[in-house]
Design a protein around this motif. Structure first.
Motif, PDB file in Angstrom:
ATOM      1  N   ASP A 189       0.819  -1.218   0.000  1.00  0.00           N
ATOM      2  CA  ASP A 189       0.000   0.000   0.000  1.00  0.00           C
ATOM      3  C   ASP A 189       0.853   1.270   0.000  1.00  0.00           C
ATOM      4  OD1 ASP A 189      -2.363  -1.488   0.072  1.00  0.00           O
ATOM      5  OD2 ASP A 189      -2.319  -1.603   2.267  1.00  0.00           O
ATOM      6  N   LEU A 190       2.120   1.128   0.361  1.00  0.00           N
ATOM      7  CA  LEU A 190       3.018   2.278   0.378  1.00  0.00           C
ATOM      8  C   LEU A 190       3.893   2.360  -0.866  1.00  0.00           C
ATOM      9  CD1 LEU A 190       4.276   2.349   4.097  1.00  0.00           C
ATOM     10  CD2 LEU A 190       2.709   3.941   2.995  1.00  0.00           C
ATOM     11  N   ARG A 191       4.226   1.227  -1.431  1.00  0.00           N
ATOM     12  CA  ARG A 191       5.110   1.217  -2.597  1.00  0.00           C
ATOM     13  C   ARG A 191       4.487   2.005  -3.751  1.00  0.00           C
ATOM     14  NH1 ARG A 191       5.749  -4.482  -1.061  1.00  0.00           N
ATOM     15  NH2 ARG A 191       7.819  -4.717  -0.108  1.00  0.00           N
ATOM     16  N   GLY A 192       5.302   2.862  -4.356  1.00  0.00           N
ATOM     17  CA  GLY A 192       4.825   3.679  -5.465  1.00  0.00           C
ATOM     18  C   GLY A 192       4.142   4.957  -5.035  1.00  0.00           C
ATOM     19  N   GLY A 193       3.962   5.139  -3.721  1.00  0.00           N
ATOM     20  CA  GLY A 193       3.314   6.346  -3.209  1.00  0.00           C
ATOM     21  C   GLY A 193       4.319   7.348  -2.699  1.00  0.00           C
ATOM     22  N   SER A 194       3.832   8.305  -1.925  1.00  0.00           N
ATOM     23  CA  SER A 194       4.680   9.373  -1.396  1.00  0.00           C
ATOM     24  C   SER A 194       4.651   9.375   0.125  1.00  0.00           C
ATOM     25  CB  SER A 194       4.215  10.745  -1.912  1.00  0.00           C
ATOM     26  OG  SER A 194       4.305  10.820  -3.317  1.00  0.00           O
ATOM     27  N   VAL A 195       5.776   9.760   0.713  1.00  0.00           N
ATOM     28  CA  VAL A 195       5.869   9.929   2.164  1.00  0.00           C
ATOM     29  C   VAL A 195       6.395  11.331   2.436  1.00  0.00           C
ATOM     30  CG1 VAL A 195       6.245   7.462   2.558  1.00  0.00           C
ATOM     31  CG2 VAL A 195       8.216   8.979   2.250  1.00  0.00           C
ATOM     32  N   GLY A 196       6.066  11.863   3.616  1.00  0.00           N
ATOM     33  CA  GLY A 196       6.433  13.242   3.928  1.00  0.00           C
ATOM     34  C   GLY A 196       7.455  13.353   5.039  1.00  0.00           C
ATOM     35  N   VAL A 197       8.417  14.262   4.866  1.00  0.00           N
ATOM     36  CA  VAL A 197       9.439  14.527   5.883  1.00  0.00           C
ATOM     37  C   VAL A 197       9.613  16.035   6.017  1.00  0.00           C
ATOM     38  CG1 VAL A 197      10.627  12.368   5.345  1.00  0.00           C
ATOM     39  CG2 VAL A 197      11.373  14.501   4.244  1.00  0.00           C
ATOM     40  N   SER A 198      10.324  16.438   7.073  1.00  0.00           N
ATOM     41  CA  SER A 198      10.611  17.870   7.223  1.00  0.00           C
ATOM     42  C   SER A 198      11.701  18.266   6.242  1.00  0.00           C
ATOM     43  CB  SER A 198      11.045  18.171   8.657  1.00  0.00           C
ATOM     44  OG  SER A 198      12.210  17.432   9.005  1.00  0.00           O
ATOM     45  N   SER A 199      12.791  17.512   6.267  1.00  0.00           N
ATOM     46  CA  SER A 199      13.911  17.744   5.367  1.00  0.00           C
ATOM     47  C   SER A 199      14.804  16.516   5.420  1.00  0.00           C
ATOM     48  CB  SER A 199      14.701  18.995   5.776  1.00  0.00           C
ATOM     49  OG  SER A 199      15.237  18.830   7.086  1.00  0.00           O
ATOM     50  N   ILE A 200      15.759  16.460   4.525  1.00  0.00           N
ATOM     51  CA  ILE A 200      16.733  15.373   4.509  1.00  0.00           C
ATOM     52  C   ILE A 200      18.097  15.962   4.874  1.00  0.00           C
ATOM     53  CG2 ILE A 200      17.868  13.619   3.072  1.00  0.00           C
ATOM     54  CD1 ILE A 200      15.366  13.512   1.358  1.00  0.00           C
ATOM     55  N   PRO A 201      18.785  15.453   5.905  1.00  0.00           N
ATOM     56  CA  PRO A 201      18.452  14.271   6.708  1.00  0.00           C
ATOM     57  C   PRO A 201      17.912  14.638   8.082  1.00  0.00           C
ATOM     58  CG  PRO A 201      20.781  14.739   6.938  1.00  0.00           C
ATOM     59  CD  PRO A 201      20.175  15.882   6.168  1.00  0.00           C
ATOM     60  N   GLY A 202      16.738  15.237   8.180  1.00  0.00           N
ATOM     61  CA  GLY A 202      16.145  15.593   9.460  1.00  0.00           C
ATOM     62  C   GLY A 202      15.851  14.369  10.302  1.00  0.00           C
ATOM     63  N   ILE A 203      15.623  14.596  11.590  1.00  0.00           N
ATOM     64  CA  ILE A 203      15.422  13.480  12.490  1.00  0.00           C
ATOM     65  C   ILE A 203      14.182  12.670  12.133  1.00  0.00           C
ATOM     66  CG2 ILE A 203      14.242  14.967  14.157  1.00  0.00           C
ATOM     67  CD1 ILE A 203      15.337  13.173  16.374  1.00  0.00           C
ATOM     68  N   ASP A 204      13.113  13.339  11.693  1.00  0.00           N
ATOM     69  CA  ASP A 204      11.911  12.590  11.328  1.00  0.00           C
ATOM     70  C   ASP A 204      12.136  11.768  10.057  1.00  0.00           C
ATOM     71  OD1 ASP A 204      10.241  14.256   8.918  1.00  0.00           O
ATOM     72  OD2 ASP A 204      11.708  15.402  10.057  1.00  0.00           O
ATOM     73  N   TYR A 205      12.976  12.287   9.151  1.00  0.00           N
ATOM     74  CA  TYR A 205      13.325  11.520   7.948  1.00  0.00           C
ATOM     75  C   TYR A 205      14.075  10.253   8.331  1.00  0.00           C
ATOM     76  CZ  TYR A 205      16.355  10.066   4.096  1.00  0.00           C
ATOM     77  OH  TYR A 205      17.048   9.314   3.174  1.00  0.00           O
ATOM     78  N   LEU A 206      15.024  10.375   9.249  1.00  0.00           N
ATOM     79  CA  LEU A 206      15.792   9.213   9.683  1.00  0.00           C
ATOM     80  C   LEU A 206      14.884   8.186  10.350  1.00  0.00           C
ATOM     81  CD1 LEU A 206      18.885  11.082  11.164  1.00  0.00           C
ATOM     82  CD2 LEU A 206      18.750   9.912   8.951  1.00  0.00           C
ATOM     83  N   MET A 207      13.932   8.659  11.146  1.00  0.00           N
ATOM     84  CA  MET A 207      12.988   7.755  11.790  1.00  0.00           C
ATOM     85  C   MET A 207      12.084   7.086  10.761  1.00  0.00           C
ATOM     86  SD  MET A 207      13.354   7.523  15.063  1.00  0.00           S
ATOM     87  CE  MET A 207      13.978   8.342  16.522  1.00  0.00           C
ATOM     88  N   LEU A 208      11.574   7.874   9.808  1.00  0.00           N
ATOM     89  CA  LEU A 208      10.688   7.315   8.792  1.00  0.00           C
ATOM     90  C   LEU A 208      11.421   6.284   7.945  1.00  0.00           C
ATOM     91  CD1 LEU A 208       7.918   7.319   7.475  1.00  0.00           C
ATOM     92  CD2 LEU A 208       8.662   9.216   6.018  1.00  0.00           C
ATOM     93  N   ARG A 209      12.654   6.563   7.651  1.00  0.00           N
ATOM     94  CA  ARG A 209      13.475   5.622   6.892  1.00  0.00           C
ATOM     95  C   ARG A 209      13.604   4.296   7.651  1.00  0.00           C
ATOM     96  NH1 ARG A 209      18.893   4.454   5.838  1.00  0.00           N
ATOM     97  NH2 ARG A 209      19.444   4.364   3.615  1.00  0.00           N
ATOM     98  N   THR A 210      13.784   4.396   8.973  1.00  0.00           N
ATOM     99  CA  THR A 210      13.864   3.202   9.822  1.00  0.00           C
ATOM    100  C   THR A 210      12.545   2.441   9.810  1.00  0.00           C
ATOM    101  OG1 THR A 210      15.483   4.284  11.264  1.00  0.00           O
ATOM    102  CG2 THR A 210      14.313   2.388  12.171  1.00  0.00           C
ATOM    103  N   PHE A 211      11.423   3.174   9.892  1.00  0.00           N
ATOM    104  CA  PHE A 211      10.112   2.538   9.896  1.00  0.00           C
ATOM    105  C   PHE A 211       9.834   1.828   8.576  1.00  0.00           C
ATOM    106  CE2 PHE A 211       8.670   6.149  12.935  1.00  0.00           C
ATOM    107  CZ  PHE A 211       9.306   5.507  13.987  1.00  0.00           C
ATOM    108  N   LEU A 212      10.152   2.495   7.473  1.00  0.00           N
ATOM    109  CA  LEU A 212       9.917   1.895   6.158  1.00  0.00           C
ATOM    110  C   LEU A 212      10.706   0.592   6.014  1.00  0.00           C
ATOM    111  CD1 LEU A 212      10.025   5.057   3.849  1.00  0.00           C
ATOM    112  CD2 LEU A 212       8.003   3.708   4.435  1.00  0.00           C
ATOM    113  N   ASP A 213      11.939   0.630   6.454  1.00  0.00           N
ATOM    114  CA  ASP A 213      12.766  -0.571   6.382  1.00  0.00           C
ATOM    115  C   ASP A 213      12.175  -1.682   7.239  1.00  0.00           C
ATOM    116  OD1 ASP A 213      15.418  -1.838   5.606  1.00  0.00           O
ATOM    117  OD2 ASP A 213      15.567  -1.937   7.788  1.00  0.00           O
ATOM    118  N   ASP A 214      11.696  -1.337   8.411  1.00  0.00           N
ATOM    119  CA  ASP A 214      11.075  -2.316   9.306  1.00  0.00           C
ATOM    120  C   ASP A 214       9.789  -2.873   8.703  1.00  0.00           C
ATOM    121  OD1 ASP A 214      11.266  -3.489  12.064  1.00  0.00           O
ATOM    122  OD2 ASP A 214       9.290  -2.582  12.238  1.00  0.00           O
ATOM    123  N   PHE A 215       9.121  -2.050   7.908  1.00  0.00           N
ATOM    124  CA  PHE A 215       7.849  -2.429   7.282  1.00  0.00           C
ATOM    125  C   PHE A 215       8.064  -3.170   5.967  1.00  0.00           C
ATOM    126  CE2 PHE A 215       3.451  -1.061   5.768  1.00  0.00           C
ATOM    127  CZ  PHE A 215       2.785  -1.789   6.743  1.00  0.00           C
TER     128      PHE A 215
END
Length: 386
Positions: A189-215
């Motif tokens: 459901d996420l593949r091919g879609g868009s995700v939102g971050v504050s900036s790269i490499p902001g802390i929320d981006y790093l967390m989201l990257r971790t979550f995506l990998d876990d998912f």
């Protein structure tokens, strides 16, 4: 409340990035002075010459109002410290933050309730616009003595050579939730879609990257959009602009109120220091570290008082941060509870060293230079562990 707005002479674009600051200067009787300005570049530094403008010392016999006049007008007292049995001198420190936030309430309390003053410190709080890069620049050029930075930012700016600084204490810890739209139930459901971050490499981006990998989703399988701060990311996902964001755990109540969103459980949800006291390396050399010890002692006394008087924490959150009563009640309860963790508003200001290492580990794949850092490069427990 007394308000004064002023604009000192600006530095050139090469000298600074043009960050504006919001000065909050304590005055007699609880009134405050506000000053918005740009910070000019201080004298350059090299290995043979350090701009020793940090320790601005005000004699104890100087009237408090006169001392404030020095700050407001940009004057600097002689950079010497007392010795012998004479009256204790007050050290003037400038502390830089990004903007008002409930987690910063202890800093305002330490000023308004006199805990800094008890340690012989006159602390000026400055809110600097322009993001963490502007705040790190203010730290590097001595426009601020101490900066409030997250662990990932402390690691990043050290790795980039923007600062040569270490964290010597911690104000708050935090983690993020993996927030998705209601129609997301699997990685597909996420593949091919868009995700939102504050900036790269902001802390929320790093967390989201971790979550995506876990998912089970690789970053290359989604489009990453820079949406800005937490409020903008929530607005973006609520409007259907993106399907997933990383949101601070303290904002769960906000996510629930928005509707159409949910928090997905993930196995890897790291906690990292979100607000550290960071000072340039020369502060840890010689007698200067004693000032940092006094700063920590003042913060220990402040957080102890706030934990014993949570209603006072709410009051100061409302009066000093400018947030509404309900928001402050919810935020203070969370910061003192499970969403804060043991390193938030602690009575020791101890640094979560495990979280510091996590910050290096999750950032290194994105910024390889960060992987060359050690914990000793970016943090010390010598000030809190006395």
């Amino acid at each position: 409340m007394k308000s004064v707005w002023c604009k000192p002479k600006l530095g050139t674009a090469e000298q600074r990035v043009g960050a504006s600051v919001h000065r909050k200067i304590p005055q007699r009787g609880g009134s405050q002075m506000y000053c918005t300005s740009s910070i000019p570049q201080r004298a350059g530094r090299d290995s043979g010459q350090v701009a020793r403008v940090r320790r601005r010392v005000l004699g104890a016999t100087v009237a408090f109002g006169a001392a404030i006049g020095l700050v407001a007008c940009g004057a600097t007292a002689p950079g010497t410290t007392s010795a012998g049995d004479g009256p204790q001198e007050t050290v003037q420190l400038t502390l830089g933050t990004l903007n008002a936030a409930p987690q910063l309430t202890p800093l305002f309390a330490a000023v308004s309730e006199g805990y800094f003053a008890e340690e012989g410190l006159q602390v000026e709080l400055l809110a600097i616009s322009g993001g963490t890069s502007a705040l790190s620049a203010a730290l590097a050029n001595d426009s601020v003595d101490i900066a409030i930075l997250s662990a990932p930012d402390t690691a990043l700016f050290n790795a980039q050579g923007a600062i040569d600084a270490r964290a010597f204490g911690q104000l708050s810890n935090g983690t993020y939730d993996f927030v998705v739209t209601d129609d997301v139930d699997s990685a597909d459901d996420l593949r091919g879609g868009s995700v939102g971050v504050s900036s790269i490499p902001g802390i929320d981006y790093l967390m989201l990257r971790t979550f995506l990998d876990d998912f089970g989703v690789d970053e290359s399988e989604v489009t990453v959009l820079s949406l800005g701060g937490s409020a903008n990311r929530v607005a973006g996902i609520a409007a259907g602009q993106v399907s997933a964001i990383a949101s601070p755990i303290g904002q769960r109540s906000t996510i629930e109120q928005v509707g159409g969103l949910k928090v997905l459980e993930v196995d890897n949800q790291p906690w990292v220091p979100t607000a550290l006291y960071v000072a340039e390396q020369e502060w840890f050399e010689g007698d200067d570290v004693e000032v940092l010890e006094r700063f920590i002692d003042a913060m220990n006394a402040t957080t102890t008082w706030l934990r014993e008087n949570p209603d006072e924490a709410v009051r100061i959150c409302v009066e000093e941060n400018g947030f509404d009563q309900e928001s402050c009640e919810n935020d203070v309860a969370g910061l003192l509870g499970e969403t804060g963790g043991p390193y938030t508003w602690s009575q020791t200001q101890e640094i979560d060293m495990e979280g510091m290492q996590v910050s290096i580990d999750i950032q290194a794949p994105v910024v390889p230079e960060v992987g060359d850092l050690t914990l000793e490069d970016i943090a010390t427990d010598e000030v809190t562990g006395r």
